[in-house]
Write a protein that holds these residues in place. Sequence first.
Motif, PDB file in Angstrom:
ATOM      1  N   GLU A 103      29.217   5.731  -8.778  1.00  0.00           N
ATOM      2  CA  GLU A 103      28.352   5.435  -7.180  1.00  0.00           C
ATOM      3  C   GLU A 103      28.680   4.657  -6.102  1.00  0.00           C
ATOM      4  O   GLU A 103      29.123   4.721  -4.909  1.00  0.00           O
ATOM      5  N   GLU A 104      28.739   2.973  -7.035  1.00  0.00           N
ATOM      6  CA  GLU A 104      29.236   2.155  -6.355  1.00  0.00           C
ATOM      7  C   GLU A 104      30.497   2.080  -6.043  1.00  0.00           C
ATOM      8  O   GLU A 104      31.117   1.149  -4.982  1.00  0.00           O
ATOM      9  N   TRP A 105      31.395   2.376  -6.515  1.00  0.00           N
ATOM     10  CA  TRP A 105      33.243   2.077  -6.112  1.00  0.00           C
ATOM     11  C   TRP A 105      33.311   3.606  -5.124  1.00  0.00           C
ATOM     12  O   TRP A 105      34.257   3.053  -4.927  1.00  0.00           O
ATOM     13  N   ARG A 106      32.321   5.003  -5.550  1.00  0.00           N
ATOM     14  CA  ARG A 106      32.613   5.674  -4.033  1.00  0.00           C
ATOM     15  C   ARG A 106      32.568   5.099  -3.103  1.00  0.00           C
ATOM     16  O   ARG A 106      33.665   5.752  -2.332  1.00  0.00           O
ATOM     17  N   CYS A 107      30.813   4.765  -3.068  1.00  0.00           N
ATOM     18  CA  CYS A 107      30.931   3.941  -1.802  1.00  0.00           C
ATOM     19  C   CYS A 107      32.044   3.356  -1.156  1.00  0.00           C
ATOM     20  O   CYS A 107      32.461   2.691  -0.208  1.00  0.00           O
ATOM     21  N   LEU A 108      32.618   2.278  -1.752  1.00  0.00           N
ATOM     22  CA  LEU A 108      33.325   1.200  -1.603  1.00  0.00           C
ATOM     23  C   LEU A 108      34.982   1.544  -1.606  1.00  0.00           C
ATOM     24  O   LEU A 108      35.440   1.406   0.059  1.00  0.00           O
ATOM     25  N   ILE A 109      35.383   3.140  -1.765  1.00  0.00           N
ATOM     26  CA  ILE A 109      36.345   3.542  -1.475  1.00  0.00           C
ATOM     27  C   ILE A 109      36.249   4.253  -0.199  1.00  0.00           C
ATOM     28  O   ILE A 109      36.981   3.543   0.652  1.00  0.00           O
ATOM     29  N   LYS A 110      35.089   5.048   0.476  1.00  0.00           N
ATOM     30  CA  LYS A 110      34.816   5.667   1.131  1.00  0.00           C
ATOM     31  C   LYS A 110      34.695   4.301   2.891  1.00  0.00           C
ATOM     32  O   LYS A 110      35.490   4.160   3.897  1.00  0.00           O
ATOM     33  N   ARG A 111      34.199   3.045   2.473  1.00  0.00           N
ATOM     34  CA  ARG A 111      34.007   1.994   3.567  1.00  0.00           C
ATOM     35  C   ARG A 111      35.873   1.928   3.682  1.00  0.00           C
ATOM     36  O   ARG A 111      35.836   1.144   4.317  1.00  0.00           O
ATOM     37  N   VAL A 112      36.452   1.366   2.276  1.00  0.00           N
ATOM     38  CA  VAL A 112      37.511   1.085   2.516  1.00  0.00           C
ATOM     39  C   VAL A 112      38.213   1.850   3.121  1.00  0.00           C
ATOM     40  O   VAL A 112      39.222   1.438   3.983  1.00  0.00           O
ATOM     41  N   ARG A 113      38.073   3.314   2.980  1.00  0.00           N
ATOM     42  CA  ARG A 113      39.275   4.183   4.127  1.00  0.00           C
ATOM     43  C   ARG A 113      38.292   4.401   5.307  1.00  0.00           C
ATOM     44  O   ARG A 113      39.492   4.830   5.969  1.00  0.00           O
ATOM     45  N   GLU A 114      37.450   3.778   5.962  1.00  0.00           N
ATOM     46  CA  GLU A 114      36.833   3.663   7.218  1.00  0.00           C
ATOM     47  C   GLU A 114      38.033   3.019   8.533  1.00  0.00           C
ATOM     48  O   GLU A 114      38.030   3.161   9.291  1.00  0.00           O
ATOM     49  N   VAL A 115      38.394   1.656   7.590  1.00  0.00           N
ATOM     50  CA  VAL A 115      39.044   0.762   7.874  1.00  0.00           C
ATOM     51  C   VAL A 115      40.870   0.744   7.540  1.00  0.00           C
ATOM     52  O   VAL A 115      41.484  -0.059   8.802  1.00  0.00           O
ATOM     53  N   TYR A 116      40.609   1.767   6.855  1.00  0.00           N
ATOM     54  CA  TYR A 116      42.552   1.473   6.402  1.00  0.00           C
ATOM     55  C   TYR A 116      42.879   2.619   5.893  1.00  0.00           C
ATOM     56  O   TYR A 116      42.191   3.542   5.396  1.00  0.00           O
TER      57      TYR A 116
END
Length: 312
Positions: free
Chosen positions: A154-167
């Motif tokens: 869950e934490e990794w998926r959240c990080l990936i989502k946040r990364v994709r929002e800016v990159y």
Amino acid sequence: MSRFDIRSFNFITWNWKEDFVLDDVKKEIDYQVDVCGVNTITFSFAAIQEHCYSTEIDWNGEHMPKRDELILLIEYCKERMLKTIVKPMLNVRDGYWRAYIRFFDEDVPCEPKWKDWFKNYNEYLLSYARVCEENKVDMIIIGCELVGTDHREEEWRCLIKRVREVYKGLVTYNCDKYQEHNVKWWDALDYITSSGYYPLGTMGKELDRIEEVVNKYKLPFMFTEAGCPSVKSASRNPNDWTVSIYGIIDEEEQYKFYKELFEETSKRSFVKGFCLWDWPMKSPKFKENKLIRDYSIKFKRAEDMVIKYFKV
């Protein structure tokens, strides 16, 4: 022409302030391109936490890249028509391997917690994701060999989502050897990537296993680390970096590892490339100063094998 889409080394520094000299670093990039045939430069560096159960992460110290200097190198790569990858890693100051970072899965009062570690890790990764977007870097590697964290889906998926929002570029995670099938969140990423430190004689078997994971997720694959020290018997456990300190010098051992690596991966079309380990940012300029026991292939016999498979 090389069949591999990504041909690269981990261009590493553990202390940016000590290792960065612009003209020298440019020359190392030139050597990788002109001699070895790379088409991608992978900038690898590491934040630091004190121990494996620390939740604080130091990603602002002098060991880390200066933003303007990193951008200068990215721009130089573009001038040379190279792809770029940024790989923000994490090391532990007391010497333990990052794979052992782990906390209780249920919060316990007065004990370190996953939420605090991931909060700080998010800040670290998102900072570099923004740099990557602003400078049109081709790929970011959002973690390396953090085996003890892999189950926190869950934490990794959240990080990936946040990364994709800016990159908007490609995103992957460098899992450790033997762990390709244990990561359950590959579907959120663009590549399956891992560290290919597989003992001599086993590469074919491990690639067969990895191919099953690739077929399941229908994603391209590459080794974002793979290498072997130039030390006698090192290919039995090529991930054991300690042999590069006291082992008996043996360039043939390193050569044999690379020979099998390339011969076996060349048979598998699902393997799209490599970020080999490693190419120090502060590398020797002359053959007589080569890193005689290290993973570095510069001026060694294994360099010929890399040239054979990388050079166009």
